[in-house]
Design an enzyme around this catalytic site. Structure first.
Site, PDB file in Angstrom:
ATOM      1  N   TRP A  11      -1.733   4.160  -0.917  1.00 14.37           N
ATOM      2  CA  TRP A  11      -1.975   4.016   0.519  1.00 14.37           C
ATOM      3  C   TRP A  11      -2.365   5.343   1.152  1.00 14.37           C
ATOM      4  CZ3 TRP A  11      -3.323  -0.454   1.714  1.00 14.37           C
ATOM      5  CH2 TRP A  11      -2.763  -1.575   1.093  1.00 14.37           C
TER       6      TRP A  11
ATOM      7  N   ASP B 255       2.666   6.504   8.357  1.00 18.76           N
ATOM      8  CA  ASP B 255       2.484   5.091   8.056  1.00 18.76           C
ATOM      9  C   ASP B 255       3.845   4.538   7.626  1.00 18.76           C
ATOM     10  OD1 ASP B 255       1.994   2.581   7.066  1.00 18.76           O
ATOM     11  OD2 ASP B 255       0.403   3.192   5.681  1.00 18.76           O
TER      12      ASP B 255
ATOM     13  N   LYS C  56       6.330  -6.704   6.764  1.00 21.98           N
ATOM     14  CA  LYS C  56       7.362  -6.272   5.824  1.00 21.98           C
ATOM     15  C   LYS C  56       8.753  -6.357   6.466  1.00 21.98           C
ATOM     16  CE  LYS C  56       3.874  -3.358   3.691  1.00 21.98           C
ATOM     17  NZ  LYS C  56       3.607  -4.170   2.499  1.00 21.98           N
TER      18      LYS C  56
END
Length: 360
Positions: free
Chosen positions: A102, A172, A196
């Site tokens: 990511w 993030d 999530k």
């Protein structure tokens, strides 16, 4: 119907109590005679839902009035371009830390808009550790410093918040926001895909310090301009209303559990149980340096990867779902977010022990 234990990295399991409430309110929200997903986002009813959700998020995460809270469409990946467009301003570049897939995606996208300096990387280690911050090559004139506190795919997690000095820190937090206490004041901007620990997919939360608003480049699309979104209370256009509503239900549920302090204690206990079992086994292994193991995403391998499919088939039969590791790393991965009950971790450990006895 029996609920399975869903270890998916996202879209992830949601609290059963939230799903039941959403079910009960599906056709008629509080006597309105309609579903939330049918409401006008301009209506008093939905504005109430939105304002309550924002306040509950602020309460849970300790977000002060110095920050704007935005509920935007899309996922965290959409922010990879929005962040440089909004924060580079009149500066030429920003610093990024590369700790996994990511991070790499964020870096690649940001390079479309400015000079991106990779201040530190753990790629040489196979992303199994975090570089010592003393060795980072950061710049005092960077527009911001970006990092990924938890790499969902690799299971690598920072155990510290980087010191960025006067440079705004951008994070993030898709897989960690609301999983434990956090000092938001250390950050210039936090972003998190909802799927999530917050709610369903289709929504991303952005927490941005207000002094960082209004710096968007002139070519920034209106719908990607944080100032525009903030000025319009995240309703410049029709937002992801149902995802926003469900996130609000999750925030209420988190408060009922005791907030992020209580969730942090539960999440740490869940992670320790699973890692202790893996470490005590000669059949399973985790590649991450112990200090930097993720609380949320636990990758593990079997002694013989030829047994992977059999392991997954047996897990599915026992209602232990979505344990297959990401295609880029293989093996297994158990994502144990807030809504995954401790009993699910216990059930997984029981199955892993049984499988090792029979196939080890």
């Amino acid at each position: 119907m029996s609920r399975a234990y869903n270890f998916c990295a996202g879209p992830a399991t949601l609290p059963e109590a939230v799903l039941r409430q959403a079910r009960d309110e599906m056709l008629d929200w509080r006597g309105t005679g309609m579903s939330v997903m049918e409401m006008s986002h301009r209506s008093d009813d939905f504005v109430q839902i939105a304002e309550t959700a924002e306040q509950d998020l602020r309460d849970l995460a300790g977000v002060s009035d110095d920050y704007a809270v935005l509920f935007m469409q899309g996922g965290a990946s959409s922010q990879f371009s929005m962040i440089p467009l909004n924060l580079l301003g009149d500066k030429t570049g920003a610093d990024y830390v590369n700790t996994g897939i990511w991070s790499k995606k964020a870096i690649a996208e940001a390079r479309r808009y400015g000079e991106i300096n990779v201040a530190a990387s753990s790629e040489d280690s196979g992303f199994t550790t975090i570089p010592d911050q003393a060795a980072w090559q950061t710049r005092a004139d960077a527009a911001y410093l970006h990092y990924t506190p938890n790499e969902t795919i690799g299971g690598l997690e920072f155990d510290f918040v980087p010191d960025s000095g006067d440079v705004p820190l951008v994070a993030d937090m898709s897989s960690t926001l609301l999983s434990r206490p956090l000092d938001v004041s250390k950050f210039g901007l936090i972003y998190a895909g909802a799927q999530k620990n917050i709610g369903p997919s289709g929504l991303v939360v952005v927490i941005i310090r207000k002094d960082l608003l209004g710096k968007a480049r002139k070519e920034t699309p209106t719908m990607m301009n944080y100032q525009v979104i903030a000025d319009n209370d995240s309703m410049y256009n029709t937002p992801a209303t149902y995802s926003w509503y469900l996130a609000g239900l999750v925030f209420k549920w988190l408060k009922e559990q005791g907030g992020v302090q209580a969730m942090g204690e539960i999440n740490l206990r869940k992670a320790r149980k699973l890692y202790d079992f893996i470490d005590g086994s000669d059949f399973y292994a985790n590649p991450i340096e112990r200090r930097f193991r993720s609380w949320m995403n636990v990758p593990f391998t079997l002694a013989d990867n030829a047994l992977d499919n059999e392991f997954l088939k047996g897990a599915d039969a026992r209602g232990l779902l979505n344990l297959k590791g990401h295609r880029s790393v293989g093996g297994m991965r158990a994502s144990i977010y807030n809504a995954l009950p401790e009993a699910g971790v216990d059930a997984l450990i029981g199955y892993m022990a049984e499988f090792a006895r029979e196939r080890g």
